[in-house]
Design a protein around this motif. Structure first.
Motif, PDB file in Angstrom:
ATOM      1  N   HIS A  81      63.342  33.306  -4.289  1.00 12.46           N
ATOM      2  CA  HIS A  81      63.263  34.282  -5.289  1.00 12.46           C
ATOM      3  C   HIS A  81      64.674  34.720  -5.707  1.00 12.46           C
ATOM      4  CE1 HIS A  81      61.393  38.649  -6.215  1.00 12.46           C
ATOM      5  NE2 HIS A  81      62.303  37.994  -7.315  1.00 12.46           N
TER       6      HIS A  81
ATOM      7  N   TYR B 123      58.152  36.614 -16.354  1.00 14.91           N
ATOM      8  CA  TYR B 123      58.295  35.910 -15.070  1.00 14.91           C
ATOM      9  C   TYR B 123      58.551  34.224 -15.183  1.00 14.91           C
ATOM     10  CZ  TYR B 123      56.550  40.017 -13.029  1.00 14.91           C
ATOM     11  OH  TYR B 123      56.217  41.315 -12.906  1.00 14.91           O
TER      12      TYR B 123
ATOM     13  N   GLU C 213      59.640  42.982  -9.967  1.00 24.48           N
ATOM     14  CA  GLU C 213      59.978  41.729 -10.226  1.00 24.48           C
ATOM     15  C   GLU C 213      59.330  40.841  -9.233  1.00 24.48           C
ATOM     16  OE1 GLU C 213      64.467  41.429  -9.820  1.00 24.48           O
ATOM     17  OE2 GLU C 213      64.438  43.161 -11.191  1.00 24.48           O
ATOM     18  N   ASN C 214      58.684  41.206  -8.270  1.00 23.44           N
ATOM     19  CA  ASN C 214      58.034  40.300  -7.353  1.00 23.44           C
ATOM     20  C   ASN C 214      56.516  40.339  -7.434  1.00 23.44           C
ATOM     21  OD1 ASN C 214      57.492  38.693  -5.364  1.00 23.44           O
ATOM     22  ND2 ASN C 214      57.532  40.360  -3.555  1.00 23.44           N
TER      23      ASN C 214
ATOM     24  N   TRP D 124      53.816  33.912 -10.939  1.00 18.53           N
ATOM     25  CA  TRP D 124      54.264  32.469 -10.638  1.00 18.53           C
ATOM     26  C   TRP D 124      53.401  31.581 -10.302  1.00 18.53           C
ATOM     27  CZ3 TRP D 124      57.730  36.112  -7.267  1.00 18.53           C
ATOM     28  CH2 TRP D 124      58.897  36.496  -8.116  1.00 18.53           C
TER      29      TRP D 124
ATOM     30  N   HIS E 256      63.571  27.900  -7.840  1.00 24.73           N
ATOM     31  CA  HIS E 256      63.667  29.396  -8.081  1.00 24.73           C
ATOM     32  C   HIS E 256      62.771  29.844  -8.667  1.00 24.73           C
ATOM     33  CE1 HIS E 256      67.691  27.624  -7.711  1.00 24.73           C
ATOM     34  NE2 HIS E 256      68.197  28.802  -7.441  1.00 24.73           N
ATOM     35  N   GLN E 257      62.318  31.251  -8.442  1.00 21.98           N
ATOM     36  CA  GLN E 257      61.299  32.081  -9.326  1.00 21.98           C
ATOM     37  C   GLN E 257      62.038  33.395  -9.258  1.00 21.98           C
ATOM     38  OE1 GLN E 257      58.086  31.575  -6.595  1.00 21.98           O
ATOM     39  NE2 GLN E 257      58.859  33.494  -5.175  1.00 21.98           N
ATOM     40  N   TRP E 258      61.882  34.009 -10.675  1.00 23.19           N
ATOM     41  CA  TRP E 258      62.539  35.289 -10.685  1.00 23.19           C
ATOM     42  C   TRP E 258      61.651  35.982 -11.960  1.00 23.19           C
ATOM     43  CZ3 TRP E 258      65.202  30.978 -12.554  1.00 23.19           C
ATOM     44  CH2 TRP E 258      65.484  31.008 -13.727  1.00 23.19           C
TER      45      TRP E 258
END
Length: 479
Positions: free
Chosen positions: A25, A279, A340-341, A346, A367-369
């Motif tokens: 993350h 996302y 953001e989570n 995702w 990556h994920q954000w």
């Protein structure tokens, strides 16, 4: 209702679980910055004087500061950033650097049809100036003039493509090319593509490098940047303005507010935007064999044509950024880290990725954000001045602001200088859009609109009464 291609052709759960295993993350673009472009700038301490103070260290604030050094040689210019340069949307976006100042031709035609020839010319001039800035200032932000591909994934979207083609032909836009199914898949080999429009003039760039390079060049030209300095007040006196933080203050003749999605220091603008969370996933670098499987030799940015659309592009080292679809609004208009989570977003993106590129099964996401988009009811930025003309502002870029932030900087400097020209004469610049309603009406309306947009995607694009009413009122919400 009809299903979409993403529901008809779902990947196996094991494929998605494998791809998301161990994903960090973290924002890839910022992780990819060299140390030389991330200096540790001090916070604001004590009292300072300036000719111009800019609140916000993203694209619009940095462009304002940089362009001001050209307009006002020798002027004292300060930028105050609550976090780090490029920390928010400017360091998290997809890097689509497009000419449109109106969030697309259709949106502009529905609002300012008589101004569209001028708006489109100004937009292309603005994009050309961004490309030229690389050489002019010695900046490397990995700009590529690849164009943007808009594929149709459902049969009803082909009708939209044909309309876009006919309009481009009528307008003499030879940079817009229609691709049938075979030609579209020859460009990018996705079994979801039924056809596409390719606008060859648009650009792509590295978002965080863009912000970092703007900051570097501005500092080289004498701009002072303070980081980790949250502004808590904006005071006006007969001889100027004063921007206040917990640690200090800057007195200046004029100020620019470039705070994007964050609550405005001006009460009049508090209802003008809402924060909508977007996302994103980033893959590991593709091998040469994987690249051969999907083609994509033209390296175009891609955004499909659904109301709930996806956008994706290649990085310099052939990773794929894949984002969009979900656009989440949280009650209360707050910008909070916990928003953001969102694992379900995702996961949905991962499913849609492997529907788009089933030949890449086995690829992992590194990556994920997420980040907040400042959405306005007109789908694009609005402008104005306050405090007797000493303060200028722009906000509401609605997810297509990478290039238009430079235009906004020019407009804000024009407004502060009392300049009358093509930019300041635009109705888009002179008129404020309708505000969003206060809560709970905002949350109810936005979430009902999202539901209607989803329903339209499942009903051959047909817009229900709510969407038709919003269209008639000139109100919008970006999915």
């Amino acid at each position: 209702m009809a299903s979409t291609v993403f529901e008809r052709n779902r990947p196996a759960e094991s494929v998605v679980e494998h791809a998301l295993q161990g994903t960090a993350h973290s924002v890839f673009w910022r992780d990819d910055l060299p140390a030389a472009l991330t200096p540790d700038r001090p916070p604001l301490r004590g009292a300072h004087d300036a000719d111009l103070v800019v609140v916000g260290g993203g694209y619009s604030g940095l462009w304002t500061a940089l362009l001001a050094t050209e307009r006002m040689p020798g002027a004292r210019i300060a930028v105050i950033e609550a976090q780090r340069v490029g920390w928010a949307a400017s360091g998290r976006n997809g890097g689509f650097c497009e000419a449109s100042l109106t969030h697309g031709h259709q949106n502009g035609m529905s609002r300012w049809p008589d101004e569209m020839p001028l708006l489109e010319r100004l937009g292309h001039e603005n994009l050309d100036a961004i490309e030229a800035a690389g050489a002019k200032y010695g900046m490397d932000f990995q700009f590529e003039r690849t164009g943007v591909l808009s594929p149709a994934l459902e049969q009803h979207e082909l009708t939209w493509l044909h309309e876009m083609r006919d309009e481009a032909i009528a307008d003499g836009d030879d940079h817009i090319v229609f691709l049938d199914q075979d030609a579209a898949r020859a460009q990018v080999n996705s079994p979801t593509y039924l056809g596409a429009i390719w606008d060859k003039k648009e650009g792509m760039l590295h978002p965080a490098r863009f912000a970092a390079e703007l900051a570097r060049v501005a500092e080289e030209r004498g701009v002072v940047i303070f980081e980790r300095s949250r502004v808590s007040g904006l005071d006006t006196s007969s001889d100027g303005v004063e921007v206040v933080t917990d640690g200090g203050r800057v007195r200046a003749r004029q100020a620019v507010l470039a705070t994007n999605v964050f609550p405005s220091l001006l009460k009049r603008n508090r209802l003008m935007t809402v924060p909508v969370y977007d996302y994103v996933l980033m893959t590991e670098p593709l091998s040469d064999a994987q690249m051969a499987e999907i083609g994509w030799q033209g390296r175009q940015g891609i955004g499909d044509m659904a109301n709930q659309f996806h956008y994706y592009r290649l990085t310099k080292d052939n990773r794929i950024l894949f984002g969009g679809y979900d656009a989440i609004y949280h009650y209360g208009r707050k910008v909070r880290t916990e928003y953001e989570n969102r694992p379900q977003s995702w996961r949905r993106l991962a499913e849609h990725f492997f529907t788009t590129f089933p030949q890449l099964e086995g690829l992992r996401f590194t990556h994920q954000w997420a980040g907040a988009i400042d959405t306005s009811t007109q789908f694009t930025a609005f402008f104005g001045t306050a405090r007797g003309g000493r303060v200028a502002y722009a906000a509401g870029f609605t997810g297509l602001g990478v290039a238009s932030t430079r235009f906004a900087a020019e407009v804000m400097l024009d407004l502060l200088g009392g300049v009358e020209n093509e930019r300041t004469g635009l109705r888009m610049v002179r008129r404020r859009p309708l505000p969003f309603p206060p809560e709970p009406a905002a949350a109810i309306g936005i979430n009902l609109t999202r539901r209607s947009l989803d329903k339209a995607d499942h009903n051959e694009g047909r817009r229900d009464l709510l969407l038709r009413t919003l269209d008639a009122l000139g109100l919008g919400f970006d999915s």
